[in-house]
Design a protein around this motif. Sequence first.
Motif: not given
Length: 410
Positions: A284-313
């Motif tokens: 839920a944190m990586v949706t637009p609504a989730g990111l907007a909520e995080i912006k109310t108290y933080a300056d950035g996100i620290g995602p596990w890297k497959p949130y950016i480049l998914p891994i598939r076989a």
Amino acid sequence: MTNRNITQQARLKLGAIGAATLLALAACGGGDSTLAPPVSMPFKTLNSTQPIVVGHRGASGVLPEHTIEAYARAIDMGADFVEPDLVATKDGVLIARHEPNITSTTNVASLPQFASRRTTKKVDGVDETGWFASDFTLAEIKTLGAVITDAERPKQFDGLYKIPTLQEIIDLVKARRTATSRDIGIYPETKHPTFHRQLGLGLEDRLISSINAASWNSRTAPVFVQSFEPGSLKEMRAKGLNTRMVQLIDADDYDLKTGKLTYAAPYDRPYDWTVSGDTRLFSAMVTPAGLAEIKTYADGIGPWKPYILPIRATLDAAGNIVDRNGDGKRDYNDASAQSPTTLIDDAHKAGLLVHAYTFRNEQRRLTFELNKDPVAEYLPYYRLGLDGLFSDFPDTAIAARSTYLKELNR
Ligand SMILES: [Ca+2]
């Protein structure tokens, strides 16, 4: 090198737009002496600055994690920040450990004088047996030796280095800032904040106190404070912590067959959400609504890297993972990074930095297309505009960044 060669080289590097600019400059000036050096390409990071490299638990790929020696090595390798994970001792001192349970990261299990301290505690809803930092005074903690936890990594330093306090890490970083004139910082994490609060050993007040004492309580200080639990970050903001803060975003694992992340407890959601009855997942944190909520108290996100480049076989007709590297196993080494998600762009649109974790050199952690080259793993992330990353091998991260900077003519 002649100017003609510079122009040809620039055209190759810059592509049509950059080369056209250079040719136009040459045409206007009418002489070789007016040729500008190759034009630097802009960074795609949120602040248009180069991505930062964070030494994850220090240079934990080569020395026992979370020791002064590992942090110093990370700084020597060029890391911009060192990352202490924080837990509390029985007497309320913040020390650097990845877990409250210190069984796997120290030699405590081999010390007969502490045999009776072995116990079982519930950490984030899960029973764990072993030795816990919160049952030891700092003086007792200082009698332990740190050990490396990954069986593939060097073992010869096991037991030689002590567990540092946060204060000792701050002192190291300040000394190295002075000695090197580099802008080195700390990136502390409140570990299992709910667990510590329930023990009466809340991490937040202690961390704020340390940052105040270091005169680092400002947005421009060389400090990022991170946590998986939003409540911990919100509490520190409410109590006057002014440093930049980063919301970490976890998952349990990935399903190599679908390329999707999986969510099993206790890695399904922040534990403070579990306690408060919030049933959303980390996703839920990586949706637009989730990111907007995080912006109310933080300056950035620290995602596990497959949130950016998914891994598939790749799957065969029977639905099994294809053994692409022919080693008889069907695993991560046979899988590939997929097209990037929109997370970096979405976070930047929300005004949030993105610092991804964790990059490691070992062959078992590299996907098929990387061809056993850990440097190659970093490049697509840098090219996407990632603002920073956590690496167990900061020298590899810096080498990859140098390659990336050359691509940008920097
Ligand atoms: Ca294989």
